[in-house]
Each structure stands twice: as C-alpha cells, then as structure tokens.
Scaffold this motif. Sequence first.
Motif, PDB file in Angstrom:
ATOM      1  N   VAL A   1       0.654  -1.695  -0.088  1.00  0.00           N
ATOM      2  CA  VAL A   1       0.110  -0.049  -0.300  1.00  0.00           C
ATOM      3  C   VAL A   1       0.929   1.014  -0.160  1.00  0.00           C
ATOM      4  O   VAL A   1       1.946   1.465   0.957  1.00  0.00           O
ATOM      5  N   THR A   2       1.122   1.758  -1.344  1.00  0.00           N
ATOM      6  CA  THR A   2       1.810   3.170  -0.852  1.00  0.00           C
ATOM      7  C   THR A   2       0.796   4.103  -0.191  1.00  0.00           C
ATOM      8  O   THR A   2      -0.746   3.971  -0.563  1.00  0.00           O
TER       9      THR A   2
ATOM     10  N   HIS B   1      -5.963   3.013   6.922  1.00  0.00           N
ATOM     11  CA  HIS B   1      -7.555   2.458   7.179  1.00  0.00           C
ATOM     12  C   HIS B   1      -7.494   1.286   5.808  1.00  0.00           C
ATOM     13  O   HIS B   1      -7.762   0.072   6.188  1.00  0.00           O
ATOM     14  N   VAL B   2      -7.095   1.608   4.708  1.00  0.00           N
ATOM     15  CA  VAL B   2      -6.558   0.309   4.245  1.00  0.00           C
ATOM     16  C   VAL B   2      -5.535  -0.790   4.626  1.00  0.00           C
ATOM     17  O   VAL B   2      -6.070  -1.952   4.249  1.00  0.00           O
ATOM     18  N   VAL B   3      -4.651  -0.503   5.158  1.00  0.00           N
ATOM     19  CA  VAL B   3      -3.611  -1.219   5.654  1.00  0.00           C
ATOM     20  C   VAL B   3      -4.736  -2.312   6.771  1.00  0.00           C
ATOM     21  O   VAL B   3      -3.882  -3.375   6.470  1.00  0.00           O
ATOM     22  N   ARG B   4      -4.909  -1.729   7.253  1.00  0.00           N
ATOM     23  CA  ARG B   4      -5.636  -2.519   7.702  1.00  0.00           C
ATOM     24  C   ARG B   4      -7.049  -3.698   7.759  1.00  0.00           C
ATOM     25  O   ARG B   4      -7.350  -4.248   8.630  1.00  0.00           O
ATOM     26  N   ALA B   5      -7.380  -2.707   6.728  1.00  0.00           N
ATOM     27  CA  ALA B   5      -8.484  -3.359   6.552  1.00  0.00           C
ATOM     28  C   ALA B   5      -8.137  -5.419   5.357  1.00  0.00           C
ATOM     29  O   ALA B   5      -8.917  -5.870   6.049  1.00  0.00           O
TER      30      ALA B   5
ATOM     31  N   GLY C   1       1.039  -7.537  -6.034  1.00  0.00           N
ATOM     32  CA  GLY C   1       0.331  -6.904  -6.181  1.00  0.00           C
ATOM     33  C   GLY C   1       0.419  -5.569  -5.281  1.00  0.00           C
ATOM     34  O   GLY C   1       0.519  -5.014  -4.221  1.00  0.00           O
ATOM     35  N   VAL C   2       0.265  -3.916  -5.760  1.00  0.00           N
ATOM     36  CA  VAL C   2       0.213  -2.603  -5.506  1.00  0.00           C
ATOM     37  C   VAL C   2      -1.841  -2.126  -5.241  1.00  0.00           C
ATOM     38  O   VAL C   2      -2.322  -1.959  -5.884  1.00  0.00           O
ATOM     39  N   ILE C   3      -1.744  -1.154  -3.773  1.00  0.00           N
ATOM     40  CA  ILE C   3      -2.876  -0.715  -3.765  1.00  0.00           C
ATOM     41  C   ILE C   3      -1.847   0.707  -3.400  1.00  0.00           C
ATOM     42  O   ILE C   3      -1.286   0.593  -2.824  1.00  0.00           O
TER      43      ILE C   3
ATOM     44  N   PHE D   1      -5.701   1.228  -7.868  1.00  0.00           N
ATOM     45  CA  PHE D   1      -5.471   3.022  -7.967  1.00  0.00           C
ATOM     46  C   PHE D   1      -7.025   3.923  -6.928  1.00  0.00           C
ATOM     47  O   PHE D   1      -7.928   3.950  -7.759  1.00  0.00           O
ATOM     48  N   SER D   2      -6.270   4.322  -6.191  1.00  0.00           N
ATOM     49  CA  SER D   2      -7.003   5.798  -5.458  1.00  0.00           C
ATOM     50  C   SER D   2      -7.008   6.211  -6.294  1.00  0.00           C
ATOM     51  O   SER D   2      -6.435   7.676  -6.084  1.00  0.00           O
TER      52      SER D   2
END
Length: 326
Positions: free
Chosen positions: A5-6, A15-19, A69-71, A114-115
């Motif tokens: 997660v960049t 929040h994305v990391v914790r999810a 994979g990358v978010i 991609f955010s």
Amino acid sequence: MTWMVTGGAGYIGAHVVRALRDAGLTTVVLDDLSTGFDRFVPEGVPLVRGSITDGATVTDAIREHRVTGVIHVAGFKYAGVSVQRPFHTYEQNVEGTVTLLRAMRDADVDRCVFSSSAATYGTPDTDLVTEGTAVAPESPYGESKLIGEWLLRDAEVAYGLRHTSLRYFNVVGSGSEDLFDASPHNLFPLVFDMLYRDATPRINGTDYDTPDGTCVRDYIHVADLALAHVEAARRLDAGSPTEPVYNLGSGRGSSVREIMDTIREVTGHDFEPELAARRPGDPARIVASGELAARDLGWEMRHDLRDMVASAWRARVAAGDGYPTR
C-alpha cells in the motif's frame, strides 16, 4: 500473496492497511511520511520509508517483500493547492505513478488498485455522477488522477497489468480512534479545529437550489472505502473481471447545513454557523452513484452521517493535544 500500500501511513491508506490485515492479506507499507504517521501503521506490518518517486526504493521494497500487487494511495491530494503547485502535483502524482508502474513491470507485479478521485469529473452537468459521466477535471490534481488512470490502461496494453481505479469525493469518519484525518483542507478537521479554538464555522452560500439552500456533496465513511479497496484487490487476485473505473458514492449526498447540524448534535458544541456568500465555482449538488461498485465490490454505505461525524470526532478527541496542525 503480499499487497503493498503506497501512502499506507496516511489517513486513507492506514484504513486500507488495517482492512487488508483484518481480511488476512499480507501487507507492506511504502510511505515517505510527508503527510502520514508511522504510528498509523499496525504492529507487524513492515513500513518502508520512501517516496514513490524514488525508483530504487520502490524496486527494493517490491523485491524484498515479494509484493504481488499494489494498492496505490500515495499522492498529493489537495485540489485547491494544486492550482498553485501544478509542477509538484504532477511530479508526485504522474511521475510517481510512472516510477511505480515501471518498478512493478520490472518485478512482474501485474495487479494494481488505484485510488483515483471524483475530481476527474470536474463540475459535471448532472446531479448524479456515473462512470459514464464525461471527465473534465478542473485542477492539476484532477488532471493528474485522470492521467494516472490512463497510465494503468496503457500498462495493461503494454504488459498485461490487471487494474481498477476507484473514484470518490469526500472521505470522512474513522474506523479506529487512533486514526484521524489531519488534512488542513478537509471539512471535518477544519470544523473540529475551529470548535477546539472556540471559533465559529462558516457556511458559504445558503441560496442554492437544494432542499435547505446549502451545497450538497457526497460523503462516504473511510472504513467503507477501505473495504472496497480490499474487495478490488481480492478480485484481481482471483482473476475475476473488473471494470476499469468504479465510483464509490452515496447516491444521495449530504448538505453543508446537515453536516453542521449533525456536528453540533454529536459534539455538544452549541454553535450557529456564520453565513457567507457563495464561493465562485461551487456547484449546488454533486453526488455519485455507487451501483456498479455495489454489483462487483460489495460497496454499500454501512455508516450514516451521524456515524461519520461521531467516529471522526472520537478520533479527534482521542488525539487531543497531539493532533497535528500542518
């Protein structure tokens, strides 16, 4: 499988990391901590301190942690400021994305969430934005996000990248009391900071063609947003078909007056907002449909406006004097 997660030490990224962690997915964070906080990264999740513009750091992180994979959440996110700092915006959001995608290609990492941003739409001529609404960004920030989407599309053609982009408007709330939004430009932290200083929040424009005369905007809870990122990652891992773009929207929106009333009720601060003239360029209503994301990503509004305000306020109170004002 490991997802990097960049920007994973920032408000949304954390929040994305914790999810991801809660979903049982292995995660590593890449963040230069320019706006993020190392304490936002959960114990046991590796933090690589570095910028997406630094190709060597990105490449080393991908290889060392065997990223699959990358978010991609990292970027310069202030639309208004981007007008004054266009070159910085493009350096971070466009050149940084190019650097990231090149490192991914060289390491055979073939999936990316991609955010993106609803700023790609600019000021749409419809009161309900869908993925088919014409894109017409009005700031370097919005333009840079659209270019990011194009880069993913080009990488798909060039070397088979599997990807999807998530567009959304205003992200609020908190999924944990130790995660807060410290942006100096977002509505909730701005209003909360004013209440802490015994200042009076302001409403700009009360004569719009809306039910209460104030602007209506799309607000979504950050925890709901994070779950959509996780589901997108899962679909890419599974090889399931995904759309190139999904809107994450409420379908109804909330007015500025509704937000102020809810903040007053939740916080116990009895204030009456100052009423000011409209700001140039503010449309009456911008709300996005989330139907496509609901179909594919399990998207839903699990939190109402009161939940959004209450969770954000709890995080702000928990931060106390340690709350940054940058």
